[in-house]
Design a protein around this motif. Sequence first.
Motif, PDB file in Angstrom:
ATOM      1  N   SER A   1       0.825  -1.216   0.000  1.00  0.00           N
ATOM      2  CA  SER A   1       0.000   0.000   0.000  1.00  0.00           C
ATOM      3  C   SER A   1       0.856   1.261   0.000  1.00  0.00           C
ATOM      4  CB  SER A   1      -0.914   0.005   1.224  1.00  0.00           C
ATOM      5  OG  SER A   1      -0.131  -0.057   2.411  1.00  0.00           O
ATOM      6  N   ALA A   2       2.123   1.142   0.388  1.00  0.00           N
ATOM      7  CA  ALA A   2       2.993   2.318   0.467  1.00  0.00           C
ATOM      8  C   ALA A   2       3.764   2.585  -0.821  1.00  0.00           C
ATOM      9  CB  ALA A   2       3.984   2.146   1.627  1.00  0.00           C
ATOM     10  N   TYR A   3       3.690   1.651  -1.754  1.00  0.00           N
ATOM     11  CA  TYR A   3       4.486   1.818  -2.976  1.00  0.00           C
ATOM     12  C   TYR A   3       3.924   2.958  -3.839  1.00  0.00           C
ATOM     13  CZ  TYR A   3       7.234   0.688  -7.114  1.00  0.00           C
ATOM     14  OH  TYR A   3       8.111   0.760  -8.173  1.00  0.00           O
ATOM     15  N   TYR A   4       4.839   3.764  -4.357  1.00  0.00           N
ATOM     16  CA  TYR A   4       4.462   4.924  -5.167  1.00  0.00           C
ATOM     17  C   TYR A   4       5.034   4.725  -6.574  1.00  0.00           C
ATOM     18  CZ  TYR A   4       3.768   9.859  -6.412  1.00  0.00           C
ATOM     19  OH  TYR A   4       3.371  11.021  -7.010  1.00  0.00           O
ATOM     20  N   PRO A   5       4.257   4.160  -7.464  1.00  0.00           N
ATOM     21  CA  PRO A   5       4.778   3.776  -8.786  1.00  0.00           C
ATOM     22  C   PRO A   5       5.422   4.910  -9.580  1.00  0.00           C
ATOM     23  CG  PRO A   5       2.640   2.771  -8.400  1.00  0.00           C
ATOM     24  CD  PRO A   5       2.861   3.746  -7.298  1.00  0.00           C
ATOM     25  N   PRO A   6       4.893   6.131  -9.542  1.00  0.00           N
ATOM     26  CA  PRO A   6       5.507   7.168 -10.395  1.00  0.00           C
ATOM     27  C   PRO A   6       6.990   7.376 -10.115  1.00  0.00           C
ATOM     28  CG  PRO A   6       3.388   7.928  -9.583  1.00  0.00           C
ATOM     29  CD  PRO A   6       3.701   6.652  -8.853  1.00  0.00           C
ATOM     30  N   ARG A   7       7.429   7.173  -8.873  1.00  0.00           N
ATOM     31  CA  ARG A   7       8.831   7.376  -8.526  1.00  0.00           C
ATOM     32  C   ARG A   7       9.519   6.083  -8.097  1.00  0.00           C
ATOM     33  NH1 ARG A   7      10.181  12.705  -7.754  1.00  0.00           N
ATOM     34  NH2 ARG A   7      12.282  11.845  -7.972  1.00  0.00           N
ATOM     35  N   ARG A   8       8.785   5.005  -8.180  1.00  0.00           N
ATOM     36  CA  ARG A   8       9.332   3.691  -7.818  1.00  0.00           C
ATOM     37  C   ARG A   8       9.957   3.709  -6.427  1.00  0.00           C
ATOM     38  NH1 ARG A   8      12.315   1.910 -13.504  1.00  0.00           N
ATOM     39  NH2 ARG A   8      10.463   2.073 -14.826  1.00  0.00           N
ATOM     40  N   ARG A   9       9.278   4.299  -5.507  1.00  0.00           N
ATOM     41  CA  ARG A   9       9.738   4.315  -4.115  1.00  0.00           C
ATOM     42  C   ARG A   9       8.521   4.221  -3.195  1.00  0.00           C
ATOM     43  NH1 ARG A   9      12.354  10.392  -4.283  1.00  0.00           N
ATOM     44  NH2 ARG A   9      10.454  11.624  -4.581  1.00  0.00           N
ATOM     45  N   TYR A  10       8.753   4.326  -1.913  1.00  0.00           N
ATOM     46  CA  TYR A  10       7.682   4.087  -0.951  1.00  0.00           C
ATOM     47  C   TYR A  10       7.331   5.364  -0.189  1.00  0.00           C
ATOM     48  CZ  TYR A  10       7.997  -0.906  -1.807  1.00  0.00           C
ATOM     49  OH  TYR A  10       7.963  -2.137  -2.412  1.00  0.00           O
ATOM     50  N   ARG A  11       6.054   5.516   0.042  1.00  0.00           N
ATOM     51  CA  ARG A  11       5.583   6.678   0.770  1.00  0.00           C
ATOM     52  C   ARG A  11       5.745   6.439   2.275  1.00  0.00           C
ATOM     53  NH1 ARG A  11       4.047  11.511  -1.755  1.00  0.00           N
ATOM     54  NH2 ARG A  11       2.540  11.753  -0.068  1.00  0.00           N
ATOM     55  N   ALA A  12       6.502   7.335   2.896  1.00  0.00           N
ATOM     56  CA  ALA A  12       6.770   7.192   4.324  1.00  0.00           C
ATOM     57  C   ALA A  12       5.487   7.319   5.152  1.00  0.00           C
ATOM     58  CB  ALA A  12       7.789   8.244   4.771  1.00  0.00           C
ATOM     59  N   ASP A  13       4.596   8.209   4.727  1.00  0.00           N
ATOM     60  CA  ASP A  13       3.356   8.381   5.498  1.00  0.00           C
ATOM     61  C   ASP A  13       2.500   7.123   5.464  1.00  0.00           C
ATOM     62  OD1 ASP A  13       1.506  10.047   2.939  1.00  0.00           O
ATOM     63  OD2 ASP A  13       3.616   9.508   2.872  1.00  0.00           O
ATOM     64  N   GLN A  14       2.532   6.423   4.333  1.00  0.00           N
ATOM     65  CA  GLN A  14       1.791   5.169   4.244  1.00  0.00           C
ATOM     66  C   GLN A  14       2.457   4.074   5.072  1.00  0.00           C
ATOM     67  OE1 GLN A  14      -1.217   4.635   2.864  1.00  0.00           O
ATOM     68  NE2 GLN A  14      -1.241   6.847   2.573  1.00  0.00           N
ATOM     69  N   ILE A  15       3.771   4.136   5.165  1.00  0.00           N
ATOM     70  CA  ILE A  15       4.472   3.185   6.037  1.00  0.00           C
ATOM     71  C   ILE A  15       4.053   3.415   7.493  1.00  0.00           C
ATOM     72  CG2 ILE A  15       6.747   2.608   6.994  1.00  0.00           C
ATOM     73  CD1 ILE A  15       7.892   2.968   4.168  1.00  0.00           C
ATOM     74  N   LEU A  16       3.923   4.680   7.875  1.00  0.00           N
ATOM     75  CA  LEU A  16       3.481   4.981   9.242  1.00  0.00           C
ATOM     76  C   LEU A  16       2.078   4.465   9.488  1.00  0.00           C
ATOM     77  CD1 LEU A  16       4.884   8.569   9.939  1.00  0.00           C
ATOM     78  CD2 LEU A  16       5.960   6.345  10.259  1.00  0.00           C
ATOM     79  N   ASN A  17       1.216   4.598   8.495  1.00  0.00           N
ATOM     80  CA  ASN A  17      -0.132   4.042   8.629  1.00  0.00           C
ATOM     81  C   ASN A  17      -0.071   2.525   8.835  1.00  0.00           C
ATOM     82  OD1 ASN A  17      -1.475   6.445   8.402  1.00  0.00           O
ATOM     83  ND2 ASN A  17      -1.941   6.230   6.227  1.00  0.00           N
ATOM     84  N   PHE A  18       0.791   1.894   8.083  1.00  0.00           N
ATOM     85  CA  PHE A  18       0.973   0.450   8.217  1.00  0.00           C
ATOM     86  C   PHE A  18       1.440   0.099   9.629  1.00  0.00           C
ATOM     87  CE2 PHE A  18       4.191  -2.981   8.065  1.00  0.00           C
ATOM     88  CZ  PHE A  18       3.384  -4.048   7.729  1.00  0.00           C
ATOM     89  N   LEU A  19       2.400   0.844  10.136  1.00  0.00           N
ATOM     90  CA  LEU A  19       2.924   0.573  11.476  1.00  0.00           C
ATOM     91  C   LEU A  19       1.867   0.818  12.538  1.00  0.00           C
ATOM     92  CD1 LEU A  19       6.433   2.301  11.220  1.00  0.00           C
ATOM     93  CD2 LEU A  19       5.932  -0.141  11.018  1.00  0.00           C
ATOM     94  N   TYR A  20       1.034   1.811  12.288  1.00  0.00           N
ATOM     95  CA  TYR A  20      -0.008   2.156  13.257  1.00  0.00           C
ATOM     96  C   TYR A  20      -0.929   0.963  13.502  1.00  0.00           C
ATOM     97  CZ  TYR A  20      -3.461   5.039  15.649  1.00  0.00           C
ATOM     98  OH  TYR A  20      -4.294   5.564  16.588  1.00  0.00           O
ATOM     99  N   GLY A  21      -1.086   0.139  12.482  1.00  0.00           N
ATOM    100  CA  GLY A  21      -1.958  -1.025  12.612  1.00  0.00           C
ATOM    101  C   GLY A  21      -1.289  -2.227  13.232  1.00  0.00           C
ATOM    102  N   GLN A  22       0.003  -2.132  13.518  1.00  0.00           N
ATOM    103  CA  GLN A  22       0.716  -3.259  14.113  1.00  0.00           C
ATOM    104  C   GLN A  22       0.415  -3.338  15.609  1.00  0.00           C
ATOM    105  OE1 GLN A  22       2.902  -5.371  12.009  1.00  0.00           O
ATOM    106  NE2 GLN A  22       1.478  -4.254  10.718  1.00  0.00           N
ATOM    107  N   LYS A  23       0.316  -4.559  16.082  1.00  0.00           N
ATOM    108  CA  LYS A  23      -0.006  -4.783  17.487  1.00  0.00           C
ATOM    109  C   LYS A  23       1.167  -4.332  18.371  1.00  0.00           C
ATOM    110  CE  LYS A  23      -1.560  -8.417  20.631  1.00  0.00           C
ATOM    111  NZ  LYS A  23      -1.799  -9.880  20.754  1.00  0.00           N
ATOM    112  N   SER A  24       0.864  -3.620  19.423  1.00  0.00           N
ATOM    113  CA  SER A  24       1.908  -3.198  20.358  1.00  0.00           C
ATOM    114  C   SER A  24       1.268  -2.800  21.668  1.00  0.00           C
ATOM    115  CB  SER A  24       2.713  -2.025  19.778  1.00  0.00           C
ATOM    116  OG  SER A  24       1.893  -0.875  19.659  1.00  0.00           O
TER     117      SER A  24
END
Length: 218
Positions: free
Chosen positions: A89-112
């Motif tokens: 979900s974090a992949y940004y095809p136009p620049r072939r890199r990953y969106r940091a904000d989407q990575i944070l969203n992903f982490l937010y859903g991790q159990k802790s």
Amino acid sequence: MVSRTLCEVARSHPRSAVKIVCWLLLLPVVVTCNSTPPQSKQNVPVRTQVVIQPLGEVEESLLQTTKLAIESKINVTARISKPVPLPASAYYPPRRRYRADQILNFLYGQKSRVGDKILAVTMVDVSTAKPPHADWGVFGLGILGGKSCVVSTYRLNKPGPKTLRERVAEVALHEVGHTFGLEHCPTPGCLMNDAEGSIKSIDSSSGDFCPTCLHRIK
Ligand SMILES: [Zn+2]
Ligand SMILES: [Zn+2]
């Protein structure tokens, strides 16, 4: 493409699009996401844990150096978790890199546990919106007073007076500092100093929090 931005910090909830640019701009920030330290059954506060989460393949030495740095500078325990794939979900095809904000969203859903922090470490390039740029490469991103942050090694692996491990550890501490509510600091050499907004800022850092920041983080 050379990025001049050292990192960014997302304010309050990770799904919020509101961000300020770290190391370049210092804007007033309202911390709305306070966390409560976890309690044991005897109601004794349990030390906050920083979970270091590799995203994709990450050199073990980078993780170990970061873990030691975190535990030596902040009164927390740190644990290296098993690597997980980068979220699609974090992949940004136009620049072939990953969106940091989407990575944070992903982490937010991790159990802790309540109050614990998650620091993602990745070797891929990460980016976020930095007006007027829709997609801007960054070294890291952290949620002010929140749970999660991310650091990328991608833009830190350049010749200079500091090693990649040292730089990754220092940017990691900077981002973790944001999750503890620390904003940018005007003190030269402080890990939270936003200075010039370049890799030179990292290389000129003392590697320590100034006394004011250190007091606030405890
Ligand atoms: Zn910052
Ligand atoms: Zn400071």
